[in-house]
Scaffold this motif. Structure first.
Motif, PDB file in Angstrom:
ATOM      1  N   PHE A 140       0.801  -1.635  -0.160  1.00  0.00           N
ATOM      2  CA  PHE A 140      -0.231  -0.223  -0.172  1.00  0.00           C
ATOM      3  C   PHE A 140       1.522   1.294  -0.172  1.00  0.00           C
ATOM      4  O   PHE A 140      -0.065   2.133  -0.633  1.00  0.00           O
ATOM      5  CB  PHE A 140      -0.860   0.094   1.476  1.00  0.00           C
ATOM      6  CG  PHE A 140      -2.122  -0.983   0.971  1.00  0.00           C
ATOM      7  CD1 PHE A 140      -3.334  -0.519   0.731  1.00  0.00           C
ATOM      8  CD2 PHE A 140      -2.616  -2.086   2.153  1.00  0.00           C
ATOM      9  CE1 PHE A 140      -4.453  -1.732   0.092  1.00  0.00           C
ATOM     10  CE2 PHE A 140      -3.080  -2.657   1.669  1.00  0.00           C
ATOM     11  CZ  PHE A 140      -4.033  -1.897   0.586  1.00  0.00           C
ATOM     12  N   VAL A 141       2.376   1.162   0.573  1.00  0.00           N
ATOM     13  CA  VAL A 141       3.177   2.996   0.558  1.00  0.00           C
ATOM     14  C   VAL A 141       3.159   2.773  -0.553  1.00  0.00           C
ATOM     15  O   VAL A 141       3.377   3.891  -1.441  1.00  0.00           O
ATOM     16  CB  VAL A 141       4.537   2.839   1.100  1.00  0.00           C
ATOM     17  CG1 VAL A 141       5.260   2.985   1.249  1.00  0.00           C
ATOM     18  CG2 VAL A 141       3.404   1.993   2.275  1.00  0.00           C
ATOM     19  N   GLY A 142       3.898   1.630  -1.769  1.00  0.00           N
ATOM     20  CA  GLY A 142       3.425   1.990  -2.814  1.00  0.00           C
ATOM     21  C   GLY A 142       2.550   1.875  -3.878  1.00  0.00           C
ATOM     22  O   GLY A 142       3.402   3.058  -4.853  1.00  0.00           O
ATOM     23  N   LEU A 143       1.286   1.536  -3.384  1.00  0.00           N
ATOM     24  CA  LEU A 143       0.181   2.523  -4.476  1.00  0.00           C
ATOM     25  C   LEU A 143       0.643   3.542  -4.122  1.00  0.00           C
ATOM     26  O   LEU A 143      -0.108   4.399  -4.621  1.00  0.00           O
ATOM     27  CB  LEU A 143      -1.133   1.284  -3.674  1.00  0.00           C
ATOM     28  CG  LEU A 143      -2.531   1.997  -4.688  1.00  0.00           C
ATOM     29  CD1 LEU A 143      -2.279   0.852  -6.537  1.00  0.00           C
ATOM     30  CD2 LEU A 143      -3.160   0.801  -4.058  1.00  0.00           C
ATOM     31  N   ASP A 144       0.366   3.970  -2.840  1.00  0.00           N
ATOM     32  CA  ASP A 144       0.361   5.071  -2.600  1.00  0.00           C
ATOM     33  C   ASP A 144       1.406   6.481  -3.345  1.00  0.00           C
ATOM     34  O   ASP A 144       0.747   6.921  -3.421  1.00  0.00           O
ATOM     35  CB  ASP A 144       0.479   5.469  -1.471  1.00  0.00           C
ATOM     36  CG  ASP A 144       0.249   6.657  -0.127  1.00  0.00           C
ATOM     37  OD1 ASP A 144      -0.762   7.331  -0.281  1.00  0.00           O
ATOM     38  OD2 ASP A 144       1.155   7.143  -0.262  1.00  0.00           O
ATOM     39  N   VAL A 200      12.461   6.484   5.958  1.00  0.00           N
ATOM     40  CA  VAL A 200      11.995   5.831   5.857  1.00  0.00           C
ATOM     41  C   VAL A 200      10.540   5.760   6.517  1.00  0.00           C
ATOM     42  O   VAL A 200       9.212   6.021   5.149  1.00  0.00           O
ATOM     43  CB  VAL A 200      12.395   4.511   5.878  1.00  0.00           C
ATOM     44  CG1 VAL A 200      11.405   3.724   5.000  1.00  0.00           C
ATOM     45  CG2 VAL A 200      13.873   4.766   4.540  1.00  0.00           C
ATOM     46  N   LEU A 201      10.308   6.112   7.304  1.00  0.00           N
ATOM     47  CA  LEU A 201       9.052   6.017   7.868  1.00  0.00           C
ATOM     48  C   LEU A 201       8.110   7.191   7.902  1.00  0.00           C
ATOM     49  O   LEU A 201       6.723   6.761   7.541  1.00  0.00           O
ATOM     50  CB  LEU A 201       9.461   5.310   9.618  1.00  0.00           C
ATOM     51  CG  LEU A 201       9.888   4.691   9.640  1.00  0.00           C
ATOM     52  CD1 LEU A 201       9.805   4.728  11.278  1.00  0.00           C
ATOM     53  CD2 LEU A 201       9.189   2.956   9.863  1.00  0.00           C
ATOM     54  N   GLN A 202       8.272   7.573   7.233  1.00  0.00           N
ATOM     55  CA  GLN A 202       7.837   9.312   6.989  1.00  0.00           C
ATOM     56  C   GLN A 202       6.484   8.918   5.999  1.00  0.00           C
ATOM     57  O   GLN A 202       6.080  10.177   5.153  1.00  0.00           O
ATOM     58  CB  GLN A 202       8.788  10.098   6.914  1.00  0.00           C
ATOM     59  CG  GLN A 202       9.467  10.371   6.206  1.00  0.00           C
ATOM     60  CD  GLN A 202      10.480  11.696   5.613  1.00  0.00           C
ATOM     61  OE1 GLN A 202      10.571  12.128   6.580  1.00  0.00           O
ATOM     62  NE2 GLN A 202      11.109  11.854   5.093  1.00  0.00           N
ATOM     63  N   TYR A 203       6.946   7.745   4.772  1.00  0.00           N
ATOM     64  CA  TYR A 203       5.972   7.584   3.694  1.00  0.00           C
ATOM     65  C   TYR A 203       4.961   6.428   3.788  1.00  0.00           C
ATOM     66  O   TYR A 203       4.407   6.124   3.191  1.00  0.00           O
ATOM     67  CB  TYR A 203       6.943   7.043   2.113  1.00  0.00           C
ATOM     68  CG  TYR A 203       8.255   8.838   2.174  1.00  0.00           C
ATOM     69  CD1 TYR A 203       7.935   8.825   0.957  1.00  0.00           C
ATOM     70  CD2 TYR A 203       9.625   8.595   3.192  1.00  0.00           C
ATOM     71  CE1 TYR A 203       9.043   9.745   1.359  1.00  0.00           C
ATOM     72  CE2 TYR A 203      10.545   8.878   1.898  1.00  0.00           C
ATOM     73  CZ  TYR A 203       9.921  10.272   0.825  1.00  0.00           C
ATOM     74  OH  TYR A 203      11.050  10.322   0.753  1.00  0.00           O
ATOM     75  N   ILE A 204       4.730   6.124   4.891  1.00  0.00           N
ATOM     76  CA  ILE A 204       4.166   5.431   5.523  1.00  0.00           C
ATOM     77  C   ILE A 204       3.228   6.371   5.854  1.00  0.00           C
ATOM     78  O   ILE A 204       2.493   7.309   6.920  1.00  0.00           O
ATOM     79  CB  ILE A 204       3.975   4.411   6.713  1.00  0.00           C
ATOM     80  CG1 ILE A 204       5.655   3.915   7.204  1.00  0.00           C
ATOM     81  CG2 ILE A 204       3.164   3.311   6.901  1.00  0.00           C
ATOM     82  CD1 ILE A 204       5.929   3.136   7.344  1.00  0.00           C
ATOM     83  N   PRO A 205       1.720   6.254   5.288  1.00  0.00           N
ATOM     84  CA  PRO A 205      -0.215   6.663   5.085  1.00  0.00           C
ATOM     85  C   PRO A 205       0.044   6.368   6.636  1.00  0.00           C
ATOM     86  O   PRO A 205      -0.067   5.264   6.610  1.00  0.00           O
ATOM     87  CB  PRO A 205      -0.680   6.247   4.128  1.00  0.00           C
ATOM     88  CG  PRO A 205       0.465   5.374   2.732  1.00  0.00           C
ATOM     89  CD  PRO A 205       1.489   5.058   3.834  1.00  0.00           C
ATOM     90  N   MET A 206      -0.991   6.648   7.306  1.00  0.00           N
ATOM     91  CA  MET A 206      -1.797   6.988   8.664  1.00  0.00           C
ATOM     92  C   MET A 206      -3.028   5.891   8.094  1.00  0.00           C
ATOM     93  O   MET A 206      -3.300   4.558   9.452  1.00  0.00           O
ATOM     94  CB  MET A 206      -2.522   7.855   9.366  1.00  0.00           C
ATOM     95  CG  MET A 206      -0.956   8.558   9.612  1.00  0.00           C
ATOM     96  SD  MET A 206      -0.051   7.544  10.527  1.00  0.00           S
ATOM     97  CE  MET A 206      -1.260   7.502  12.028  1.00  0.00           C
ATOM     98  N   PRO A 207      -3.649   5.950   7.321  1.00  0.00           N
ATOM     99  CA  PRO A 207      -4.689   4.720   6.432  1.00  0.00           C
ATOM    100  C   PRO A 207      -4.060   3.484   6.682  1.00  0.00           C
ATOM    101  O   PRO A 207      -5.248   2.567   7.537  1.00  0.00           O
ATOM    102  CB  PRO A 207      -5.559   5.348   5.341  1.00  0.00           C
ATOM    103  CG  PRO A 207      -5.288   6.512   5.556  1.00  0.00           C
ATOM    104  CD  PRO A 207      -3.626   6.597   6.048  1.00  0.00           C
ATOM    105  N   VAL A 208      -3.162   3.346   6.484  1.00  0.00           N
ATOM    106  CA  VAL A 208      -2.503   1.959   6.312  1.00  0.00           C
ATOM    107  C   VAL A 208      -2.306   1.333   7.870  1.00  0.00           C
ATOM    108  O   VAL A 208      -2.813   0.412   7.777  1.00  0.00           O
ATOM    109  CB  VAL A 208      -1.191   2.249   5.130  1.00  0.00           C
ATOM    110  CG1 VAL A 208      -0.663   0.219   5.388  1.00  0.00           C
ATOM    111  CG2 VAL A 208      -1.524   2.402   4.304  1.00  0.00           C
TER     112      VAL A 208
END
Length: 223
Positions: A41-45, A198-206
């Motif tokens: 989902f990070v890649g999709l975002d 790296v962690l700052q790219y993770i969306p909160m909804p995920v």
């Protein structure tokens, strides 16, 4: 590596470590399903360029507030009656922490898990109290034996029979009781402060979806 090389060059007839060559793809995917789902989902975002709220990670190792240091003085500018009034919420929080800690410990140590090592309810609660006092003086979040995390840890260490009849559920054999995974989990959690870029790219909804799934999946079968 040196002895392995000598063994191979001299072609010695020594007993070798048996490593299974066939990987169970379904088991492998289930073990890393959470990590794979987050990465997917990070890649999709990133691919679709969605404007989603991202995880806020500090880039410096320092207290959150700039007007205080690492230790918080218990006696500050508050009125004297605040210290007496704090007894009431402190008593309520004590009951809440006691229930959360002990209920999680009872669920983990139930007979169905077939644990061989003895439990230490009083010792665990004692160290939780000591560490929470330290966290209070430093202004850090409190922590106890969280139910979802504890059950997920037990589930990840379960041993099941590899041979079973078609359509039959594998037989539960017990739990791999050790301290290594628990130590590594918290060591890696501490090292995560260096993964801020790296962690700052993770969306909160995920993260919300992953935590919701982990909570529901871990509570299955718990009465």
């Amino acid at each position: 590596m040196v002895f392995c090389g000598l063994d191979g060059l001299l072609e010695l007839d020594t007993p070798k470590l048996h490593v299974p060559t066939e990987l169970k793809m379904r088991k492998l995917i289930s073990d890393f399903a959470i990590f794979m789902s987050i990465m997917s989902f990070v890649g999709l975002d990133m691919l679709m360029g969605l404007d989603t709220p991202k995880l806020i990670v500090p880039t410096e190792f320092k207290p959150t507030r700039s007007d205080r240091g690492w230790f918080v003085l218990p006696f500050g500018k508050n009125p004297w009656w605040w210290y007496l009034a704090s007894f009431v919420p402190a008593l309520l929080v004590t009951i809440l922490i006691f229930m959360d800690q002990q209920i999680s410990a009872v669920i983990v140590n139930r007979k169905e898990n077939k644990l061989k090592k003895g439990c230490g309810y009083h010792l665990d609660l004692f160290w939780v109290g000591v560490l929470m006092a330290v966290c209070s003086f430093m202004g850090l979040p409190w922590y106890v034996a969280a139910t979802v995390i504890s059950i997920a840890h037990i589930d990840s260490l379960k041993m099941e029979s590899e041979c079973s009849a078609p359509g039959e559920q594998p037989q539960f054999l017990g739990v791999r009781e050790q301290r290594l995974t628990g130590i590594l989990v918290f060591v890696l959690t501490g090292l995560s402060v260096f993964l801020a870029p790296v962690l700052q790219y993770i969306p909160m909804p995920v993260l919300y979806g992953v935590f919701l799934y982990m909570g529901v999946a871990s509570l299955s079968g718990i009465q």
